[in-house]
Scaffold this motif. Sequence first.
Motif, PDB file in Angstrom:
ATOM      1  N   ARG A  53      20.835 -71.162  35.580  1.00  0.00           N
ATOM      2  CA  ARG A  53      20.898 -69.866  35.617  1.00  0.00           C
ATOM      3  C   ARG A  53      22.254 -69.284  36.406  1.00  0.00           C
ATOM      4  O   ARG A  53      22.701 -68.327  35.734  1.00  0.00           O
ATOM      5  CB  ARG A  53      19.839 -69.099  36.378  1.00  0.00           C
ATOM      6  CG  ARG A  53      19.648 -67.670  36.515  1.00  0.00           C
ATOM      7  CD  ARG A  53      18.537 -67.316  37.844  1.00  0.00           C
ATOM      8  NE  ARG A  53      19.096 -67.912  39.004  1.00  0.00           N
ATOM      9  CZ  ARG A  53      19.820 -67.048  39.862  1.00  0.00           C
ATOM     10  NH1 ARG A  53      20.351 -66.005  39.908  1.00  0.00           N
ATOM     11  NH2 ARG A  53      19.993 -67.578  41.245  1.00  0.00           N
ATOM     12  N   ALA A  54      22.560 -69.566  37.260  1.00  0.00           N
ATOM     13  CA  ALA A  54      23.433 -68.952  38.221  1.00  0.00           C
ATOM     14  C   ALA A  54      24.932 -69.228  37.540  1.00  0.00           C
ATOM     15  O   ALA A  54      25.715 -68.403  37.476  1.00  0.00           O
ATOM     16  CB  ALA A  54      23.643 -69.562  39.542  1.00  0.00           C
ATOM     17  N   GLN A 113      24.931 -66.622  34.476  1.00  0.00           N
ATOM     18  CA  GLN A 113      25.265 -65.282  34.980  1.00  0.00           C
ATOM     19  C   GLN A 113      26.671 -65.112  35.487  1.00  0.00           C
ATOM     20  O   GLN A 113      27.045 -63.778  35.408  1.00  0.00           O
ATOM     21  CB  GLN A 113      24.110 -65.015  35.998  1.00  0.00           C
ATOM     22  CG  GLN A 113      22.770 -64.977  35.341  1.00  0.00           C
ATOM     23  CD  GLN A 113      21.818 -64.606  36.448  1.00  0.00           C
ATOM     24  OE1 GLN A 113      21.899 -64.677  37.698  1.00  0.00           O
ATOM     25  NE2 GLN A 113      20.678 -64.422  36.098  1.00  0.00           N
ATOM     26  N   GLU A 114      27.251 -66.003  36.124  1.00  0.00           N
ATOM     27  CA  GLU A 114      28.680 -65.892  36.860  1.00  0.00           C
ATOM     28  C   GLU A 114      29.491 -65.825  35.711  1.00  0.00           C
ATOM     29  O   GLU A 114      30.770 -65.395  35.958  1.00  0.00           O
ATOM     30  CB  GLU A 114      28.872 -67.013  37.689  1.00  0.00           C
ATOM     31  CG  GLU A 114      28.026 -67.014  38.879  1.00  0.00           C
ATOM     32  CD  GLU A 114      28.419 -65.746  39.743  1.00  0.00           C
ATOM     33  OE1 GLU A 114      29.584 -65.312  39.765  1.00  0.00           O
ATOM     34  OE2 GLU A 114      27.662 -65.342  40.595  1.00  0.00           O
ATOM     35  N   LYS A 124      25.365 -65.395  26.234  1.00  0.00           N
ATOM     36  CA  LYS A 124      24.814 -65.810  27.555  1.00  0.00           C
ATOM     37  C   LYS A 124      23.473 -66.531  27.256  1.00  0.00           C
ATOM     38  O   LYS A 124      23.122 -67.332  27.669  1.00  0.00           O
ATOM     39  CB  LYS A 124      24.751 -64.971  28.763  1.00  0.00           C
ATOM     40  CG  LYS A 124      26.392 -64.713  29.294  1.00  0.00           C
ATOM     41  CD  LYS A 124      26.184 -63.799  30.489  1.00  0.00           C
ATOM     42  CE  LYS A 124      27.872 -63.814  30.963  1.00  0.00           C
ATOM     43  NZ  LYS A 124      27.735 -63.093  32.153  1.00  0.00           N
ATOM     44  N   ARG A 184      23.145 -60.443  37.564  1.00  0.00           N
ATOM     45  CA  ARG A 184      23.263 -61.585  38.961  1.00  0.00           C
ATOM     46  C   ARG A 184      22.675 -60.733  40.304  1.00  0.00           C
ATOM     47  O   ARG A 184      21.983 -59.883  39.953  1.00  0.00           O
ATOM     48  CB  ARG A 184      24.881 -61.410  38.920  1.00  0.00           C
ATOM     49  CG  ARG A 184      25.734 -61.844  38.031  1.00  0.00           C
ATOM     50  CD  ARG A 184      27.188 -61.608  38.280  1.00  0.00           C
ATOM     51  NE  ARG A 184      27.722 -62.234  39.298  1.00  0.00           N
ATOM     52  CZ  ARG A 184      28.809 -61.989  40.113  1.00  0.00           C
ATOM     53  NH1 ARG A 184      29.645 -61.327  39.513  1.00  0.00           N
ATOM     54  NH2 ARG A 184      29.169 -62.588  41.149  1.00  0.00           N
ATOM     55  N   TYR A 185      22.681 -61.483  41.105  1.00  0.00           N
ATOM     56  CA  TYR A 185      22.457 -61.243  42.401  1.00  0.00           C
ATOM     57  C   TYR A 185      20.779 -61.253  42.622  1.00  0.00           C
ATOM     58  O   TYR A 185      20.215 -60.255  43.303  1.00  0.00           O
ATOM     59  CB  TYR A 185      22.811 -59.743  42.940  1.00  0.00           C
ATOM     60  CG  TYR A 185      24.103 -59.853  42.732  1.00  0.00           C
ATOM     61  CD1 TYR A 185      25.171 -60.848  43.395  1.00  0.00           C
ATOM     62  CD2 TYR A 185      25.027 -59.054  41.991  1.00  0.00           C
ATOM     63  CE1 TYR A 185      26.645 -60.672  43.373  1.00  0.00           C
ATOM     64  CE2 TYR A 185      26.356 -58.949  41.905  1.00  0.00           C
ATOM     65  CZ  TYR A 185      27.106 -59.838  42.473  1.00  0.00           C
ATOM     66  OH  TYR A 185      28.495 -59.859  42.499  1.00  0.00           O
ATOM     67  N   ARG A 186      19.942 -61.848  41.627  1.00  0.00           N
ATOM     68  CA  ARG A 186      18.684 -61.879  41.644  1.00  0.00           C
ATOM     69  C   ARG A 186      17.984 -63.202  41.829  1.00  0.00           C
ATOM     70  O   ARG A 186      18.663 -64.182  41.163  1.00  0.00           O
ATOM     71  CB  ARG A 186      17.779 -61.133  40.590  1.00  0.00           C
ATOM     72  CG  ARG A 186      17.764 -59.591  40.513  1.00  0.00           C
ATOM     73  CD  ARG A 186      19.006 -59.063  40.079  1.00  0.00           C
ATOM     74  NE  ARG A 186      18.758 -57.472  40.197  1.00  0.00           N
ATOM     75  CZ  ARG A 186      19.676 -56.659  39.862  1.00  0.00           C
ATOM     76  NH1 ARG A 186      20.926 -57.211  39.291  1.00  0.00           N
ATOM     77  NH2 ARG A 186      19.541 -55.612  39.827  1.00  0.00           N
ATOM     78  N   ARG A 224      25.072 -55.752  46.777  1.00  0.00           N
ATOM     79  CA  ARG A 224      25.987 -56.864  46.300  1.00  0.00           C
ATOM     80  C   ARG A 224      26.594 -56.538  45.046  1.00  0.00           C
ATOM     81  O   ARG A 224      28.084 -56.847  45.147  1.00  0.00           O
ATOM     82  CB  ARG A 224      25.093 -58.116  45.972  1.00  0.00           C
ATOM     83  CG  ARG A 224      24.696 -58.760  47.161  1.00  0.00           C
ATOM     84  CD  ARG A 224      23.698 -60.094  46.781  1.00  0.00           C
ATOM     85  NE  ARG A 224      23.430 -60.796  48.013  1.00  0.00           N
ATOM     86  CZ  ARG A 224      22.111 -60.866  48.583  1.00  0.00           C
ATOM     87  NH1 ARG A 224      21.203 -59.963  47.564  1.00  0.00           N
ATOM     88  NH2 ARG A 224      21.706 -61.616  49.475  1.00  0.00           N
ATOM     89  N   GLU A 225      26.296 -55.686  44.276  1.00  0.00           N
ATOM     90  CA  GLU A 225      27.213 -55.546  43.088  1.00  0.00           C
ATOM     91  C   GLU A 225      28.083 -54.258  43.504  1.00  0.00           C
ATOM     92  O   GLU A 225      29.305 -54.249  43.059  1.00  0.00           O
ATOM     93  CB  GLU A 225      26.218 -54.545  42.051  1.00  0.00           C
ATOM     94  CG  GLU A 225      25.466 -55.798  41.320  1.00  0.00           C
ATOM     95  CD  GLU A 225      24.165 -55.064  40.448  1.00  0.00           C
ATOM     96  OE1 GLU A 225      24.063 -53.689  40.766  1.00  0.00           O
ATOM     97  OE2 GLU A 225      23.672 -55.776  39.920  1.00  0.00           O
ATOM     98  N   ASP A 248      20.391 -64.972  46.933  1.00  0.00           N
ATOM     99  CA  ASP A 248      20.262 -63.995  46.195  1.00  0.00           C
ATOM    100  C   ASP A 248      19.220 -63.076  46.586  1.00  0.00           C
ATOM    101  O   ASP A 248      18.902 -61.885  46.004  1.00  0.00           O
ATOM    102  CB  ASP A 248      20.175 -64.052  44.724  1.00  0.00           C
ATOM    103  CG  ASP A 248      21.351 -64.709  44.180  1.00  0.00           C
ATOM    104  OD1 ASP A 248      22.379 -64.636  44.523  1.00  0.00           O
ATOM    105  OD2 ASP A 248      21.148 -65.548  43.098  1.00  0.00           O
TER     106      ASP A 248
END
Length: 777
Positions: free
Chosen positions: A296-297, A300-301, A333, A503-505, A574-575, A617
Motif C-alpha cells: 500500500r505505502a 501511494q508514494e 495506481k 497518503r498518510y492514512r 501531514r499533507e 500514519d
Amino acid sequence: MPHRFETLYDLRTRYDLPAPPRPEQFPEDDAVVLLNTVDVEVYRTGIVELHQERSRRRVVRVLRNPQRFAHSVFHLDAGDRLVSVEARLFDPEGAITAVDPGSIRIVPLSGGTESEEESIAAPTDVHVDWGLLASGSTLDVRLRTRRARAYLSDEWAVQDSLPIQYNEYSLTFPRGLRNVHGEEWDWRYRLYRCAHVGKPRIVEGTNPALGLTLTYTWSLRDIPAFRPEPSMPAHATRQEFARFATTDWIQWSALTSWYQTTYLAEPLGQSERARAEVSRICAGLTDRRDRIDALRAFVQELAPLVRPMERGVLEPLSPDEVLRRGAGSVLDKGTLLLALLRADGHVAVPALAVSRQYGELDDRFPNWSFDRMLIAVAVDGRRVGVGRSGAEGDAESGAASSDGVGTPAGASADRIDASTPDGTSSDGLDVAVPDVTSSAGLDVAIPGVTSSDGADGDASDGDESGDEVNGRRADSSMDGGTEGRTAGTGVDRDFLWIDPAARYRPLGALPWYDQGCRVVLIREDGTAELHRTPASRSSANGFDRRTTVRRDSDGRWRWSCQTVRNGEPAAEWREELARISGPPEDQLRALCTREVTGEIADAELTRWRLEQPEGDDGELRTYVEFTSDGLVAPGPPWPSLVLSWPDSAGIGLLGSPQRRFPLDARYPQRIRRSYEVSLEGTGYGIQVLPTEDDISNHDLVFSSRYATTVTGGIRAEQDLEVRTPTLLLRNRELAHRVDLAIRSARGQAFGLTGSAPEPEPGLEPGPGSELEPEPKE
C-alpha cells in the motif's frame, strides 16, 4: 469555416426566447442564461467503433456586477479533444464584437510527469477573457469537442447557479447501431429531481456522415437558479439533472463484466516485474498485514499523474508501465496495487467509487460515472462475496464458494441482477420502452423514459421520488438488498480498504471523501456487488490542544502548547507539511510558525518538536513554545485576559436563517482545547468566572468550562463534537445556540483585578530560537 453567430434577434426567433431580461426582473441575480444547449452526435468509424462529437453553447446576459463575468472558464473532461472554440460579445445595444483569439487560452491540467502527447487526453480548461464589460452585455461561446470513445454515459445539468431561460440537450445517433455482440445499441436516461422535463422529442433524419439517424431532444424553459450555499453537500444530490447510459448496462454486472474483460484483464495478468517488486518491497516481512501495508505505502508514494478516472479515461496503464514511470493516475495506481497484492497471494478486488463530494452512485441506474478506484482486500484472505454482517437488509454472511465468491443462503450467486422476463429490471431500472415504427417501416427503439408526472424529490434529502419505469413505480431498495459494512464503526469486518491515491492514512483507513460511499465491487468473475465503505466515528478524528501560559520576569507571556491529532486532522497536517518546500526541520518550523501566529499575531516561536513513530500514519503529537506580549488588554474599565478558541467546524453556517440545504461537516470530529493561565507574580486576579455551557443532542455536543487555579489564574476548556458528516436542517436551532456559545467564548474577556508590576530593569530577554527536529527511531 467558423460558425456564423446569429444576432440576438435571430436567437430569440429560433428558440422562441422572451425579450432580453431586465435587472428588476431578477433582483437576486447578476446575470441570466438566455440559452444553454448541448448537442451530442454519435458516429461510427468502423463496424462497431463508436465516437462522439459534442457541441456546447452558452449565451449569458449580464445584468449587474460585470467584473464578475470578465473571465469565463469552460472545463473539458479527460479524453475530450477540442475541435473549435468561438466567442462573440454583444454590447448593450446588440452590436457584435469578435473576441480576439489571443483572449482564448487552452490550459491542459496536466502534471509535470506527463509527456506532451499524454497531456492532450488530460482534463483541460478553456479560458475566455472578455475584457471590459458593461451591464447589459451578452456573452456567447460555442465549444466543439470530439471524443474517441463510445458514448458510454453522460449527464445534463438542468439547473445552473444562474436562472436559465432555455436549456436543451440533444442526442443523435445512427439507426440500426449494434454492439460487438450484434445486439441493437440504444440509450436510456433517468431524471433526478426534475420529472417535469418530460419525454424527448424524436426526429428522424439523414446526415451525410451518419446516414439515417434518430435525434432525441429534451428541453426546458424558465428554470430557477440553484442557490449554492457554503459547505453544502454535493451539488449532484441537490440540483436537477439527467443521466444517460447505454442499454448494454441494464444490470450492474453487465457493466463490471464489460469493464473487466475490456480494460482490466490484460493489465492484471501476472508479470515477472510485479513479482520481483513484491519480493523487493516485502523483503523480511512475514506478517500478512505488514506485507499488505508495505505494498500500500509503496503505491501511494508514487508520483501522481493527472489522468483522472473520468468518462474519457477508462483504460489503465499496465502495472509494468506504472513501475517504469514511477507515477500513475488513480486508476493506474489501483491496477498496480491489485497486481502486486495478487502476486503476493492476497485476495483483492477493485471497487469503482464516486467520492462523496460528487454525490451518490445510483444503484438503480448502472452507468459509468466513477471518479475513483478503491481496493478491497479480504480480511480473512479468502472471502470476496456478498452477505456482509452488520449490513442493511440481509444480515447473514454467505459461505465461501469454490471460486472465492460468498453466496448467502437462498440467494443466487449474482444477487444484484434480477431481471424480469420482459426485459425490465426488478429493481426499478429505466429500460427501453416498446419500439416505435418509423415512416420508413424500420423499428426504432426509444431510450427508457421516466414519467413526467411524478413528484420531484425533496431538495432537503436528495431522494429521487416519483420515478416511474414503463408505468411501474421504481423500487428504492438496493440491487439485491445488502450493503456490506459495520455501520458507524469505521471498520469493515470483511475488507481492508485502500485508496491507492491517498497518503498518510493507516492500513484500512480511507480518507474522509471515500468514507460512507456506495461502491461497486468487481468480483473475481467480473460480476458486481454493491457495497458501502465504512465511515469513522467522531472519536477517530480528533484535535486536542493543551496550552499553559505564564508571565516571565521580563514582562512577556510564555506559551507552551501540546497538540494531539489523529485521523483526518493528522492526515491533513501531514499533507500541509509535505506542501512546504525545504528540509524537514524548516518545513516543521514554517508550519508551526504559521499555526501559532494565526491565533496570536505577535507570537515568536522559541521551541518546536514533532513526535510520531517512524513510518506511522496514525496519531501525531506536536510541542510548541512561543512568547507574546498581548495576552492582557488594558482597561477601561479594568484589564482583561483575552484567549483564542477553536473554530466552529462550520456549524455556524447552519444557523443562518436563509439556509435551505443541510451542511456538509466533512467528517465526524472532536475538537478539544484547554488553557491554563497562571497569574502568579503578575499582580492580577480573576474578577468573575464566565457562564458555563452544555448544549447537545445526538448529532452535536458542546461544553464550555471555567475554574480558578491554585496560582490565582484560570483554567478554561471547550469541547466540540460533531457526530455526523451531514448536519440536517432539523439541527438549525441547536447549531445556532452552539455557534453563539463558541463566538461568546472566543470573544470572552476575563475581567482582572489589580495591575501588573513594572519589569525589573537590566534583565536579559528570554531564550532565543532553538530548533528541536523530529526525533529519529
